[in-house]
Design an enzyme around this catalytic site. Structure first.
Site, PDB file in Angstrom:
ATOM      1  N   CYS A 157       0.761  -1.280   0.014  1.00 28.15           N
ATOM      2  CA  CYS A 157       0.087   0.158   0.100  1.00 28.15           C
ATOM      3  C   CYS A 157       1.000   1.264  -0.067  1.00 28.15           C
ATOM      4  O   CYS A 157       1.666   1.316  -1.066  1.00 28.15           O
ATOM      5  CB  CYS A 157      -1.037   0.045   1.119  1.00 28.15           C
ATOM      6  SG  CYS A 157      -2.296   1.085   1.002  1.00 28.15           S
ATOM      7  N   TYR A 158       0.845   1.893   1.198  1.00 28.16           N
ATOM      8  CA  TYR A 158       1.671   3.280   1.015  1.00 28.16           C
ATOM      9  C   TYR A 158       3.182   2.832   0.858  1.00 28.16           C
ATOM     10  O   TYR A 158       3.962   3.543   0.063  1.00 28.16           O
ATOM     11  CB  TYR A 158       1.887   3.941   2.439  1.00 28.16           C
ATOM     12  CG  TYR A 158       2.620   5.175   2.461  1.00 28.16           C
ATOM     13  CD1 TYR A 158       1.813   6.247   2.055  1.00 28.16           C
ATOM     14  CD2 TYR A 158       3.986   5.213   2.860  1.00 28.16           C
ATOM     15  CE1 TYR A 158       2.621   7.689   2.029  1.00 28.16           C
ATOM     16  CE2 TYR A 158       4.545   6.425   2.916  1.00 28.16           C
ATOM     17  CZ  TYR A 158       4.130   7.523   2.630  1.00 28.16           C
ATOM     18  OH  TYR A 158       4.764   8.785   2.503  1.00 28.16           O
ATOM     19  N   HIS A 218      -3.845  -5.462   0.838  1.00 38.50           N
ATOM     20  CA  HIS A 218      -3.367  -5.699   2.147  1.00 38.50           C
ATOM     21  C   HIS A 218      -3.134  -7.366   2.308  1.00 38.50           C
ATOM     22  O   HIS A 218      -4.167  -7.991   2.428  1.00 38.50           O
ATOM     23  CB  HIS A 218      -4.061  -5.046   3.212  1.00 38.50           C
ATOM     24  CG  HIS A 218      -3.763  -3.598   3.358  1.00 38.50           C
ATOM     25  ND1 HIS A 218      -2.684  -3.093   3.911  1.00 38.50           N
ATOM     26  CD2 HIS A 218      -4.471  -2.590   2.640  1.00 38.50           C
ATOM     27  CE1 HIS A 218      -2.666  -1.688   3.947  1.00 38.50           C
ATOM     28  NE2 HIS A 218      -3.829  -1.367   3.092  1.00 38.50           N
ATOM     29  N   SER A 276      -0.207 -12.041  38.452  1.00 39.67           N
ATOM     30  CA  SER A 276      -1.540 -11.217  38.382  1.00 39.67           C
ATOM     31  C   SER A 276      -2.516 -12.292  38.383  1.00 39.67           C
ATOM     32  O   SER A 276      -4.080 -11.899  38.392  1.00 39.67           O
ATOM     33  CB  SER A 276      -1.660 -10.123  37.555  1.00 39.67           C
ATOM     34  OG  SER A 276      -1.841 -10.774  36.033  1.00 39.67           O
ATOM     35  N   GLY A 277      -2.223 -13.342  37.709  1.00 43.22           N
ATOM     36  CA  GLY A 277      -3.264 -14.386  37.332  1.00 43.22           C
ATOM     37  C   GLY A 277      -3.466 -14.101  35.720  1.00 43.22           C
ATOM     38  O   GLY A 277      -4.323 -15.112  35.095  1.00 43.22           O
ATOM     39  N   GLY A 278      -3.198 -12.976  35.120  1.00 46.15           N
ATOM     40  CA  GLY A 278      -3.160 -12.940  33.725  1.00 46.15           C
ATOM     41  C   GLY A 278      -2.439 -13.582  32.945  1.00 46.15           C
ATOM     42  O   GLY A 278      -1.302 -14.400  33.453  1.00 46.15           O
ATOM     43  N   VAL A 279      -2.420 -13.666  31.733  1.00 46.58           N
ATOM     44  CA  VAL A 279      -1.550 -14.529  30.716  1.00 46.58           C
ATOM     45  C   VAL A 279      -0.194 -14.226  30.768  1.00 46.58           C
ATOM     46  O   VAL A 279       0.658 -14.961  30.884  1.00 46.58           O
ATOM     47  CB  VAL A 279      -2.252 -14.441  29.384  1.00 46.58           C
ATOM     48  CG1 VAL A 279      -1.150 -15.297  28.338  1.00 46.58           C
ATOM     49  CG2 VAL A 279      -3.437 -14.779  29.047  1.00 46.58           C
ATOM     50  N   ASP A 280       0.022 -12.939  30.466  1.00 50.51           N
ATOM     51  CA  ASP A 280       1.599 -12.645  30.535  1.00 50.51           C
ATOM     52  C   ASP A 280       2.498 -12.818  31.754  1.00 50.51           C
ATOM     53  O   ASP A 280       3.444 -13.233  31.613  1.00 50.51           O
ATOM     54  CB  ASP A 280       1.747 -10.903  30.077  1.00 50.51           C
ATOM     55  CG  ASP A 280       0.873 -10.731  28.846  1.00 50.51           C
ATOM     56  OD1 ASP A 280       0.799 -11.559  27.993  1.00 50.51           O
ATOM     57  OD2 ASP A 280       0.563  -9.460  28.588  1.00 50.51           O
ATOM     58  N   SER A 281       1.776 -12.581  32.961  1.00 53.90           N
ATOM     59  CA  SER A 281       2.687 -12.777  34.122  1.00 53.90           C
ATOM     60  C   SER A 281       2.737 -14.004  34.277  1.00 53.90           C
ATOM     61  O   SER A 281       3.732 -14.727  34.908  1.00 53.90           O
ATOM     62  CB  SER A 281       2.217 -11.764  35.464  1.00 53.90           C
ATOM     63  OG  SER A 281       0.969 -12.375  35.746  1.00 53.90           O
ATOM     64  N   SER A 282       1.702 -14.993  34.042  1.00 55.91           N
ATOM     65  CA  SER A 282       1.581 -16.556  34.188  1.00 55.91           C
ATOM     66  C   SER A 282       2.911 -16.887  33.423  1.00 55.91           C
ATOM     67  O   SER A 282       3.640 -17.988  33.929  1.00 55.91           O
ATOM     68  CB  SER A 282       0.300 -16.982  34.051  1.00 55.91           C
ATOM     69  OG  SER A 282      -0.570 -16.314  34.660  1.00 55.91           O
ATOM     70  N   LYS A 295       1.230 -11.547  21.332  1.00 56.57           N
ATOM     71  CA  LYS A 295       0.226 -12.182  22.456  1.00 56.57           C
ATOM     72  C   LYS A 295       0.355 -13.765  22.154  1.00 56.57           C
ATOM     73  O   LYS A 295       0.321 -14.750  22.725  1.00 56.57           O
ATOM     74  CB  LYS A 295      -0.931 -11.569  22.491  1.00 56.57           C
ATOM     75  CG  LYS A 295      -1.777 -11.760  23.667  1.00 56.57           C
ATOM     76  CD  LYS A 295      -1.299 -11.149  24.801  1.00 56.57           C
ATOM     77  CE  LYS A 295      -2.213 -11.527  26.049  1.00 56.57           C
ATOM     78  NZ  LYS A 295      -2.077 -10.334  27.093  1.00 56.57           N
TER      79      LYS A 295
END
Ligand code: XMP
Length: 519
Positions: free
Chosen positions: A84-85, A175, A229-235, A375
């Protein structure tokens, strides 16, 4: 083995799709990095990529101060793909011209591909030479750059792709990185492997092996502290660090009383008991409820919750005298966004608080083992490291937790009611196989009393709102069209099982104008 030895540089001209280009390249098994278009030539040389991809962008090449391609991109004699651009700026660089289209072309288009395109031949949808692609552009190539031939066209944009006759330089107006271009992955494979000769080294097992080795090299025998924290990243950081340094990892998990139903116990079961990771659990529920008593303003609640977290985390870390490192779950999109915002070329959406803010006198050094991962790569790594799927593929949960899902003042009673209602909603979404079809779903506590009838008696109890949205980027979102029978069941269960609730409503606002959270 260096799994980054075969790598691609993506030069970002500010398109909303730039990260998608990077994800396609990584999915294909090749490492890549995204850099702003005005990065130093010396850094590009030093990076030593196998090929370069130029992203799209919101600008027009004729605008004053329009981003330009750094000449080093062509001096290196590497394969180059402009999207594109990116294609329009190749046109400009090689002496062609670009003009505004009569109208902005947005959506599906069918392009007709010529016989001898090195990038596109043999890749088609229904019929040979026909490719269904996704367009989003306002300008089009009007005069071909010197040395290039057209390789596809539509009726509205007579040049939808081109390539240099001798050099490995390619441009596509459409795209290829978005899912709507169904053959997009094949086009990337052609560019990465056939044209650029990349090796497929970027695979989950290799990534883990390399990251473990790097962590060991970086922290040696030192102790590392991590806020879990129980979240994905820190686990995933915890699981990865545990694999790398075992007992030298110490995690602090703060139970704020604003977490999901029984989440504190689950984190301990999975991480401490299941994986044998050192986790210090701090039961701070009452401290949070006390600090939040009488506070109604959402931003003030956010501040109190964030500051209290730092205070508690700090108290705990002071008890651990021999810690040298602080681990954080920063991931690659955070890195790209903060780097891009320094150039003012990217539109930064939001920066939510990360664990941090430790006093300088502790002099902890930072270790951020997920800094180069998207992610989806973090999730794959989590699964490979043995974390439960329910944890790895969980919907996002805001840092302030239930604190911003209880409207107005937070009280223990409200938090307990909300956690139970939310649990019923989420469990039924899973039972009905709807959880993975929604991007985020949760219950909200409304501190208003509404009338209900139980048996012959009237009762005035609280209201629970259910919210479920579908979104890709959380910047815009559509409310999820959940089946009526499902909503009916969830409503009945919540009202029957939780005495303090007499009414359940479903939120049918999309974002914009509403936000996903209620506060
Ligand atoms: P909104 O409500 O702004 O939410 O449409 C977009 C996404 O951000 C999450 N969110 C937060 N996450 N701290 C966080 O860590 C916060 O204060 C916060 N507020 C919103 C929200 O859950 C959604 O995924």
């Amino acid at each position: 083995m260096n799994i980054k030895s075969s790598k691609i540089l993506i030069i970002d001209f500010g398109s909303q799709f730039t990260q998608l280009i990077a994800r396609r390249v990584r999915e294909a098994g090749v490492y890549c990095e995204v850099w702003a278009w005005d990065v130093d030539a010396a850094l590009i040389r030093e990076f030593d990529p196998k090929a370069i991809i130029l992203s799209g962008g919101p600008e027009s090449v004729h605008m004053e101060n329009a981003p330009k391609i750094n000449p080093v991109v062509f001096e290196l004699n590497l394969p180059v793909l402009g999207i594109c651009y990116g294609m329009q700026s190749i046109t400009d660089y090689f002496g062609g011209d670009v003009v505004p289209s009569d109208e902005k072309e947005f959506g599906y288009a069918q392009v007709k591909v010529t016989d001898d395109s090195r990038l596109l031949s043999g890749i088609f949808d229904e019929k040979e030479h026909q490719l269904d692609v996704w367009m989003s552009h306002g300008d089009k190539v009007s005069i071909m750059p010197e040395g290039f031939v057209k390789t596809s066209e539509t009726s509205t944009a007579p040049v939808t792709s081109f390539e240099h006759t001798d050099l490995p330089i390619f441009g596509i107006q459409f795209h290829a990185e978005v899912e709507h271009t169904k053959q997009g992955r094949k086009i990337f494979d052609r560019f990465l492997f056939d044209i650029s000769g990349c090796d497929k080294l970027w695979k989950t097992d290799n990534i883990i092996e390399e990251h473990v080795a790097n962590i060991r090299k970086q922290v040696g025998n030192d102790k590392v502290l991590l806020g879990l924290s129980g979240g994905v990243d820190s686990s995933v950081v915890a699981a990865l660090l545990h694999q790398a340094i075992g007992d030298n990892l110490v995690c602090v998990f703060v139970d704020t009383g604003l977490l999901r139903y029984k989440e504190g116990d689950q984190v301990m079961q999975t991480m401490a008991e299941g994986m044998d990771i050192n986790v210090v659990r701090v039961n701070a529920q009452q401290r949070y409820y006390n600090a939040l008593a009488g506070v109604n303003d959402p931003e003030q609640k956010r501040k109190i919750i964030g500051n209290l977290f730092i205070e508690i985390f700090e108290e705990e870390s002071r008890k651990l005298t021999d810690v040298k490192w602080l681990a954080q779950g920063t991931i690659y999109p955070d890195v790209i966004e903060s780097a891009a915002s320094a150039t003012g070329k990217s539109h930064v959406i939001k920066s939510h608080h990360n664990v941090g803010g430790l006093p300088d006198d502790m002099e902890l050094k930072l270790v951020e083992p997920l800094r180069d991962l998207f992610k989806d790569e973090v999730r794959k790594m989590g699964m490979a490291l043995g974390l439960p799927k329910a944890m790895v593929y969980r919907h996002p949960f805001p840092g302030p937790g239930l604190g911003v899902r209880i409207l107005g003042e937070v009280k223990q009673e409200y938090a307990e009611i909300l956690a139970r209602a939310d649990h019923i909603f989420i469990s039924e979404l899973i039972n009905w196989d709807l959880y993975d079809k929604t991007s985020q779903a949760f219950a909200v506590f409304l501190p208003v009393k509404s009338v209900g009838v139980v048996g012959d008696a009237r009762r005035y109890e609280y209201v629970i709102a259910l919210r479920a949205v579908e979104t890709i980027d959380f910047m815009t979102a559509k409310w999820a069209e959940l089946p009526y029978a499902f909503l009916e069941l969830v409503s009945r269960r919540i009202i029957n099982e939780i005495d303090k609730v007499s009414r359940v409503v479903y939120d049918i606002s999309s974002k914009p104008p509403a936000t996903i959270e209620w506060e």
